[in-house]
Design a protein around this motif. Structure first.
Motif, PDB file in Angstrom:
ATOM      1  N   GLU A 161       0.861  -1.183   0.000  1.00 26.11           N
ATOM      2  CA  GLU A 161       0.000   0.000   0.000  1.00 26.11           C
ATOM      3  C   GLU A 161       0.900   1.236   0.000  1.00 26.11           C
ATOM      4  O   GLU A 161       1.750   1.389   0.873  1.00 26.11           O
ATOM      5  CB  GLU A 161      -0.871  -0.026   1.253  1.00 26.11           C
ATOM      6  N   PHE A 162       0.704   2.097  -0.977  1.00 26.07           N
ATOM      7  CA  PHE A 162       1.525   3.296  -1.098  1.00 26.07           C
ATOM      8  C   PHE A 162       1.311   4.225   0.094  1.00 26.07           C
ATOM      9  O   PHE A 162       0.186   4.467   0.518  1.00 26.07           O
ATOM     10  CB  PHE A 162       1.174   4.025  -2.398  1.00 26.07           C
ATOM     11  N   LEU A 163       2.408   4.770   0.606  1.00 25.49           N
ATOM     12  CA  LEU A 163       2.320   5.754   1.683  1.00 25.49           C
ATOM     13  C   LEU A 163       2.770   7.135   1.215  1.00 25.49           C
ATOM     14  O   LEU A 163       2.023   8.106   1.271  1.00 25.49           O
ATOM     15  CB  LEU A 163       3.175   5.314   2.874  1.00 25.49           C
ATOM     16  N   ILE A 164       4.027   7.222   0.734  1.00 24.43           N
ATOM     17  CA  ILE A 164       4.581   8.523   0.393  1.00 24.43           C
ATOM     18  C   ILE A 164       5.719   8.353  -0.594  1.00 24.43           C
ATOM     19  O   ILE A 164       6.400   7.331  -0.604  1.00 24.43           O
ATOM     20  CB  ILE A 164       5.058   9.267   1.665  1.00 24.43           C
ATOM     21  N   TYR A 165       5.888   9.376  -1.448  1.00 27.27           N
ATOM     22  CA  TYR A 165       6.953   9.384  -2.451  1.00 27.27           C
ATOM     23  C   TYR A 165       7.745  10.673  -2.305  1.00 27.27           C
ATOM     24  O   TYR A 165       7.178  11.765  -2.259  1.00 27.27           O
ATOM     25  CB  TYR A 165       6.329   9.265  -3.843  1.00 27.27           C
ATOM     26  N   PHE A 166       9.072  10.544  -2.210  1.00 21.28           N
ATOM     27  CA  PHE A 166       9.982  11.683  -2.175  1.00 21.28           C
ATOM     28  C   PHE A 166      10.743  11.771  -3.493  1.00 21.28           C
ATOM     29  O   PHE A 166      11.222  10.777  -4.021  1.00 21.28           O
ATOM     30  CB  PHE A 166      11.025  11.523  -1.069  1.00 21.28           C
ATOM     31  N   GLN A 167      10.852  12.975  -3.996  1.00 22.13           N
ATOM     32  CA  GLN A 167      11.784  13.256  -5.087  1.00 22.13           C
ATOM     33  C   GLN A 167      12.772  14.266  -4.507  1.00 22.13           C
ATOM     34  O   GLN A 167      12.419  15.419  -4.292  1.00 22.13           O
ATOM     35  CB  GLN A 167      11.052  13.807  -6.310  1.00 22.13           C
ATOM     36  N   GLY A 168      13.999  13.797  -4.255  1.00 17.84           N
ATOM     37  CA  GLY A 168      14.943  14.656  -3.540  1.00 17.84           C
ATOM     38  C   GLY A 168      14.528  14.797  -2.087  1.00 17.84           C
ATOM     39  O   GLY A 168      14.193  13.822  -1.420  1.00 17.84           O
ATOM     40  N   THR A 169      14.519  16.013  -1.605  1.00 22.78           N
ATOM     41  CA  THR A 169      14.190  16.252  -0.198  1.00 22.78           C
ATOM     42  C   THR A 169      12.693  16.427   0.040  1.00 22.78           C
ATOM     43  O   THR A 169      12.226  16.301   1.175  1.00 22.78           O
ATOM     44  CB  THR A 169      14.901  17.513   0.319  1.00 22.78           C
ATOM     45  N   GLY A 170      11.961  16.714  -1.022  1.00 16.92           N
ATOM     46  CA  GLY A 170      10.557  17.038  -0.840  1.00 16.92           C
ATOM     47  C   GLY A 170       9.625  15.870  -1.077  1.00 16.92           C
ATOM     48  O   GLY A 170       9.885  14.998  -1.895  1.00 16.92           O
ATOM     49  N   ALA A 171       8.522  15.886  -0.343  1.00 18.97           N
ATOM     50  CA  ALA A 171       7.495  14.856  -0.532  1.00 18.97           C
ATOM     51  C   ALA A 171       6.658  15.244  -1.737  1.00 18.97           C
ATOM     52  O   ALA A 171       5.844  16.162  -1.674  1.00 18.97           O
ATOM     53  CB  ALA A 171       6.639  14.732   0.717  1.00 18.97           C
ATOM     54  N   ALA A 172       6.870  14.531  -2.842  1.00 20.27           N
ATOM     55  CA  ALA A 172       6.136  14.845  -4.065  1.00 20.27           C
ATOM     56  C   ALA A 172       4.697  14.364  -3.988  1.00 20.27           C
ATOM     57  O   ALA A 172       3.811  14.914  -4.649  1.00 20.27           O
ATOM     58  CB  ALA A 172       6.834  14.222  -5.271  1.00 20.27           C
ATOM     59  N   ASP A 173       4.464  13.329  -3.183  1.00 20.66           N
ATOM     60  CA  ASP A 173       3.112  12.778  -3.075  1.00 20.66           C
ATOM     61  C   ASP A 173       2.997  12.091  -1.724  1.00 20.66           C
ATOM     62  O   ASP A 173       3.644  11.076  -1.508  1.00 20.66           O
ATOM     63  CB  ASP A 173       2.847  11.784  -4.209  1.00 20.66           C
ATOM     64  N   ASP A 174       2.217  12.673  -0.814  1.00 18.08           N
ATOM     65  CA  ASP A 174       2.020  12.038   0.493  1.00 18.08           C
ATOM     66  C   ASP A 174       0.574  11.596   0.676  1.00 18.08           C
ATOM     67  O   ASP A 174       0.112  11.428   1.810  1.00 18.08           O
ATOM     68  CB  ASP A 174       2.466  12.962   1.630  1.00 18.08           C
ATOM     69  N   SER A 175      -0.099  11.390  -0.430  1.00 22.30           N
ATOM     70  CA  SER A 175      -1.529  11.091  -0.361  1.00 22.30           C
ATOM     71  C   SER A 175      -1.847   9.732   0.241  1.00 22.30           C
ATOM     72  O   SER A 175      -2.985   9.471   0.611  1.00 22.30           O
ATOM     73  CB  SER A 175      -2.137  11.172  -1.773  1.00 22.30           C
ATOM     74  N   GLY A 176      -0.838   8.872   0.352  1.00 24.96           N
ATOM     75  CA  GLY A 176      -1.072   7.551   0.904  1.00 24.96           C
ATOM     76  C   GLY A 176      -0.932   7.462   2.414  1.00 24.96           C
ATOM     77  O   GLY A 176      -1.272   6.433   3.014  1.00 24.96           O
ATOM     78  N   LEU A 177      -0.460   8.503   3.046  1.00 24.61           N
ATOM     79  CA  LEU A 177      -0.345   8.476   4.508  1.00 24.61           C
ATOM     80  C   LEU A 177      -1.746   8.359   5.101  1.00 24.61           C
ATOM     81  O   LEU A 177      -2.603   9.192   4.810  1.00 24.61           O
ATOM     82  CB  LEU A 177       0.368   9.719   5.019  1.00 24.61           C
ATOM     83  N   PRO A 178      -1.985   7.362   5.942  1.00 26.53           N
ATOM     84  CA  PRO A 178      -3.371   7.098   6.365  1.00 26.53           C
ATOM     85  C   PRO A 178      -3.980   8.174   7.252  1.00 26.53           C
ATOM     86  O   PRO A 178      -5.190   8.376   7.214  1.00 26.53           O
ATOM     87  CB  PRO A 178      -3.276   5.762   7.099  1.00 26.53           C
ATOM     88  N   ASN A 179      -3.182   8.858   8.049  1.00 23.60           N
ATOM     89  CA  ASN A 179      -3.698   9.910   8.930  1.00 23.60           C
ATOM     90  C   ASN A 179      -2.521  10.718   9.463  1.00 23.60           C
ATOM     91  O   ASN A 179      -1.362  10.457   9.109  1.00 23.60           O
ATOM     92  CB  ASN A 179      -4.499   9.293  10.088  1.00 23.60           C
ATOM     93  N   ASP A 180      -2.826  11.709  10.290  1.00 30.30           N
ATOM     94  CA  ASP A 180      -1.764  12.624  10.734  1.00 30.30           C
ATOM     95  C   ASP A 180      -0.857  12.028  11.807  1.00 30.30           C
ATOM     96  O   ASP A 180       0.050  12.709  12.292  1.00 30.30           O
ATOM     97  CB  ASP A 180      -2.354  13.958  11.213  1.00 30.30           C
ATOM     98  N   ARG A 181      -1.045  10.761  12.144  1.00 30.02           N
ATOM     99  CA  ARG A 181      -0.083  10.123  13.040  1.00 30.02           C
ATOM    100  C   ARG A 181       1.173   9.712  12.278  1.00 30.02           C
ATOM    101  O   ARG A 181       2.197   9.419  12.878  1.00 30.02           O
ATOM    102  CB  ARG A 181      -0.706   8.892  13.703  1.00 30.02           C
TER     103      ARG A 181
END
Lengths: 109, 113
Positions: free
Chosen positions: B44-64
């Protein structure tokens, strides 16, 4: 309907048999990956395809972009090929991988 | 060189605790991905970084859940107030770019008791 469908879900074959695992997808893609995961093990990337065919040892992967279909073939299968084989496509609209459910392959000696 | 390294390989923690999971990608790989895999399920996708920045964090399930990659190499996935449902294998993968072959680590098996 899942965006990436694999078939079969489970496959048991005898050593030496020719194996085919299929993957169909419904989204636009920039690349398709075939991955292997042994029980309790990590994931290993086998192929990344955007067109045509690739071969590595006894493994062959093909993709037909027009038909949105890919196949993974294993020639002269061996018990050590037993693993889960996963098809995953990279959407051409974002960088996420969309994963198939995997095909569990068991090769009996 | 070494492949993708994830530490620890196993982590057992009590419900409510904070955990950090580390990923050392292959040197030179600018793309880094975190996935989570529960027993019998696909990743299950969580997050993708390109370099130092999070290019896509849409998979993080919640703010924990939070992940960082401050220098563009090592990444840390942080989970606050862990819950039993967080138990899974957390996988890290890296590549030269978004359309390059992926290299996976062996994962961190997290068990929340």
């Amino acid at each position: 309907k899942n965006e990436v469908e694999q078939s079969p879900q489970n496959l048991t074959a005898q050593e030496g048999e020719f194996i085919t695992i299929n993957c169909s997808y419904s989204v636009g893609i920039s690349a398709l990956h075939w991955l292997q995961q042994h029980p309790g093990g990590g994931i290993v990337s086998l192929f990344m395809l955007s067109s045509g065919k690739k071969k590595h040892g006894r493994l062959i992967a093909t993709i037909n972009i027009q038909e949105k279909h890919s196949s993974l073939h294993i020639t002269a299968s061996h018990p050590r090929d037993s693993a889960v084989y996963i098809c995953a496509v990279r959407s051409d609209s974002n960088y996420q991988l969309i994963w198939g459910a995997g095909t569990k392959l068991i090769i009996k000696p | 060189g070494a492949g993708v390294s994830q530490t620890p390989s196993n982590k057992v923690t009590e419900k409510g605790k904070y955990v950090e999971l580390r990923c050392d990608p292959i040197s030179g790989h600018t793309a880094l991905y975190w996935y989570r895999q529960s027993l019998g399920q696909g990743p299950e996708f969580l997050i993708y970084f390109q370099g130092t920045g999070a290019a896509d964090d849409s998979g993080l399930p919640n703010d924990r859940f939070f992940a960082v990659r401050p220098e563009g190499s090592v990444s840390t996935l942080k989970i606050q107030r862990t819950e039993r449902g967080d138990s899974a294998v957390y996988l890290c993968a890296s590549s030269f770019g978004p359309n390059s072959p992926l290299h996976f680590g062996n994962g961190t098996r997290l068990t929340v008791t």
